[in-house]
Design an enzyme around this catalytic site. Structure first.
Site, PDB file in Angstrom:
ATOM      1  N   LYS B 222       0.807  -1.222   0.000  1.00 46.40           N
ATOM      2  CA  LYS B 222       0.000   0.000   0.000  1.00 46.40           C
ATOM      3  C   LYS B 222       0.841   1.274   0.000  1.00 46.40           C
ATOM      4  O   LYS B 222       2.042   1.250   0.257  1.00 46.40           O
ATOM      5  CB  LYS B 222      -0.956  -0.024   1.207  1.00 46.40           C
ATOM      6  CG  LYS B 222      -2.203  -0.876   0.921  1.00 46.40           C
ATOM      7  CD  LYS B 222      -3.225  -0.785   2.020  1.00 46.40           C
ATOM      8  CE  LYS B 222      -4.543  -1.425   1.543  1.00 46.40           C
ATOM      9  NZ  LYS B 222      -5.522  -1.527   2.629  1.00 46.40           N
ATOM     10  N   ARG B 256      -4.393  -9.945   4.395  1.00 50.00           N
ATOM     11  CA  ARG B 256      -4.855  -9.830   3.010  1.00 50.00           C
ATOM     12  C   ARG B 256      -3.653  -9.417   2.167  1.00 50.00           C
ATOM     13  O   ARG B 256      -3.092  -8.330   2.375  1.00 50.00           O
ATOM     14  CB  ARG B 256      -5.980  -8.806   2.924  1.00 50.00           C
ATOM     15  CG  ARG B 256      -6.567  -8.644   1.531  1.00 50.00           C
ATOM     16  CD  ARG B 256      -7.730  -7.662   1.564  1.00 50.00           C
ATOM     17  NE  ARG B 256      -8.283  -7.446   0.239  1.00 50.00           N
ATOM     18  CZ  ARG B 256      -7.825  -6.544  -0.621  1.00 50.00           C
ATOM     19  NH1 ARG B 256      -6.798  -5.768  -0.280  1.00 50.00           N
ATOM     20  NH2 ARG B 256      -8.377  -6.417  -1.804  1.00 50.00           N
TER      21      ARG B 256
END
Lengths: 168, 287
Positions: B222, B256
Site C-alpha cells: 500500500k 490480506r
C-alpha cells in the site's frame, strides 16, 4: 523378574522442545514403546539431563501391568553414544567416535558385561557421549538377557540406542 | 475465539492468508494481470498451492476511476465465485464488495465472507451476510464515500476512531444476525487515512486485538509503505513484511496479501517468536 530399558538423553524428546514435524519420530516411537513395556515401578537412572528425558517419557505413557514384587523394580537407563559422528555433529567429526560407538553398541546388545566394564568413560566424555549411567547399567544387567534392539542409529551425528533386557 | 467463515472453522491460534484475486483491469498492484477469467482462476490455483486459506475476489478497484455499476460488478465476480467454489470446496471465498446486492449474489454462488472495505457504506450488507450465514469484515474508513481518496482527513485519535467505528459496525452485524464468531474487524490501512494515520494504526494494532474481535490487516504494497520508504508499487514487499511483522506480533489473525509465500513465512516466524507456533523442525543443540 525385572526389566531394563535404555533410551538416549536426546532433549528433542522433551515436550518443551516439540516441533511441528518431529525430527526424531522413529526414535520417539521406539523409546515410548520400550518405556511402555516397563512395569509400573520404574527407577530412572542417568545424568541430570538424561533423567529429565526419562521422566518425561514415563509421563507420556500409561503403564499398566501387574504391581511390582518387592525388589523387582524396573530400570529406565538413559544413556547414548558419541556426539561426534559427522562434521555437523555437536562435537564435530572425531575419527574415534565410530569405533567407540560400535564397541559400546555391541557390548550393550550382548550384553557383554566384561566389555561394558572396559568401556572408556573418559574417552566417552571427550566424545560427548552420555555414559554416566553405564556403571549402574552394568550392575542392573547382571544375569539379564537381551530382549530387543529397537533402535540403533545416529541420525544427527549422535549415537542413539533403544534396547530392552529382562532379568529372571 | 474460533473463527467461522461460513462453512469453514479455524482455531484461534491459526493465522490465515487471504490472497487478493482481482477481477479488474486496473487495480494498483497487478494492473489487470488477472482481469481475464482464466488468468484469475490460475491465480486462485496458484495461491491455493501456496497455502492461502482464503481468496478475496474483487471486481472493482478501490481507487477512483471508471464507474462500475452493480450489473457489471456482478458480471465480474458472481460466476467466477461459482467456478472457484466448485473447483476448490475447501477454500474460503471472500468477496471484496460494499454492495448488498452483489453480496447476496456472491453468497448464493458460494462465497463465505463479505469483505466490506468501505466500512458499511451500504447498510444492508450485514443483513445479507446474516441471511446467508456468511462472515463479514468490518472496516474503518472514517465515513468516506466508496472509491474516494482521503483528503485532509484528521482525527483527534485515529485508533480511537478505528476502534469506535469497527466495533460499532461489528455490533450492527451482530444485531443483524451475523454469528459472533463470523465477524472480523479491519483498520483498513490507507482508507480514510494518510500515511501517518496508517503508521499509527500499525503501531497500535494490539488495541484492536484486545477487543477480542479477530483482526484482519490489509497492508500489502500500500501507499503508506511506499511513502514511508519512498519506493514505487513494485518495490514494497520488504516494507509490507515489516508492517506485517508488527501486526503479527500483536496477534492479527488474517493477512490480506498479494505475496502469499513471503507473508506466510513472515507471519509464521513472528508467530513462533510470540510462542504461538512451534518451529517446523528444530534439532540443533537438542539432539
Amino acid at each position: 523378574m525385572s526389566r531394563i530399558a535404555v533410551v538416549p538423553g536426546c532433549l528433542a524428546l522433551l515436550p518443551a522442545y516439540a516441533s511441528l514435524r518431529d525430527p526424531v519420530a522413529p526414535l520417539r516411537v521406539a523409546a515410548l514403546s520400550a518405556v511402555e513395556w516397563l512395569g509400573p515401578d520404574v527407577e530412572v537412572v542417568g545424568s541430570d539431563a538424561g533423567r529429565r528425558v526419562g521422566a518425561a517419557l514415563l509421563d507420556e505413557v500409561a503403564r499398566a501391568g501387574a504391581p511390582a514384587q518387592p525388589g523387582d523394580r524396573d530400570r529406565l537407563v538413559v544413556l547414548n553414544g558419541s556426539a561426534c559422528r559427522t562434521e555437523k555433529a555437536p562435537g564435530y567429526l572425531d575419527p574415534r567416535a565410530e569405533a567407540y560407538d560400535a564397541l559400546l553398541g555391541a557390548a550393550l546388545a550382548g550384553p557383554d558385561l566384561a566389555a561394558l566394564k572396559d568401556v572408556d568413560l573418559e574417552l566417552g566424555r571427550e566424545l560427548l557421549a552420555d555414559v554416566e549411567a553405564l556403571p549402574a547399567l552394568v550392575d542392573a544387567l547382571a544375569g539379564a538377557e537381551l530382549v530387543s534392539v529397537d533402535y540403533a542409529d545416529a541420525p544427527y551425528g549422535v549415537q542413539y540406542w533403544v534396547m530392552r533386557w529382562e532379568r529372571p | 475465539m474460533t473463527l467461522r467463515l461460513r462453512r469453514h472453522s479455524f482455531a484461534d491460534d491459526q493465522p490465515l492468508m487471504m490472497a487478493i484475486v482481482n477481477r479488474t483491469p486496473d487495480s494498483f498492484f497487478d494492473k489487470g494481470a488477472t482481469w481475464a477469467e482464466q488468468a484469475a482462476f490460475d491465480r486462485v490455483r496458484l495461491v491455493v498451492e501456496q497455502g492461502a486459506e482464503i481468496v478475496d475476489i474483487g471486481g472493482i478497484k478501490a481507487a477512483p476511476g471508471e464507474e462500475i455499476g452493480v450489473a457489471e460488478e456482478k458480471a465480474r465476480v458472481v460466476d467466477f465465485v461459482a467456478r472457484v467454489r466448485s473447483e476448490f470446496p475447501g477454500l474460503v471465498i471472500s468477496v471484496d464488495t460494499w454492495r448488498a446486492e452483489v453480496g447476496d449474489a456472491v453468497c448464493e454462488a458460494g462465497a463465505d465472507v463479505l469483505n466490506d472495505a468501505w466500512g458499511g457504506a451500504d447498510p444492508e450488507l450485514v443483513d445479507v451476510a446474516a441471511a446467508h450465514g456468511a462472515a463479514i469484515v468490518c472496516t474503518h474508513t472514517g465515513g468516506v464515500t466508496p472509491r474516494t481518496r482521503p483528503f485532509r482527513i484528521e482525527y483527534d485519535d485515529v485508533m480511537a476512531a478505528v476502534l469506535a467505528d469497527t466495533q460499532a459496525y461489528a455490533s450492527r452485524a451482530l444485531e443483524a444476525g451475523v454469528a459472533r464468531e463470523s465477524i472480523v474487524i479491519d483498520p483498513a490501512h490507507d482508507f480514510g487515512k494518510n500515511t501517518f494515520h496508517s503508521l499509527e494504526v500499525t503501531r497500535r494494532i494490539s488495541e484492536m486485538v484486545d477487543t477480542g474481535w479477530p483482526v484482519l490487516v490489509s497492508l500489502s504494497n500500500k501507499d503508506f509503505v511506499g511513502e514511508t520508504l519512498d519506493v514505487p508499487v513494485g518495490e514494497r514487499l520488504l516494507g509490507t513484511l515489516a508492517a506485517t511483522s508488527v501486526c503479527a506480533l500483536a496477534g492479527a489473525r488474517i493477512y490480506r496479501v498479494h505475496q502469499v509465500l513471503e507473508t506466510r513465512q513472515t507471519v509464521d516466524m513472528v508467530w513462533s517468536i510470540a510462542g504461538r507456533r512451534r518451529p517446523a523442525q528444530a534439532i540443533r543443540g537438542i539432539q
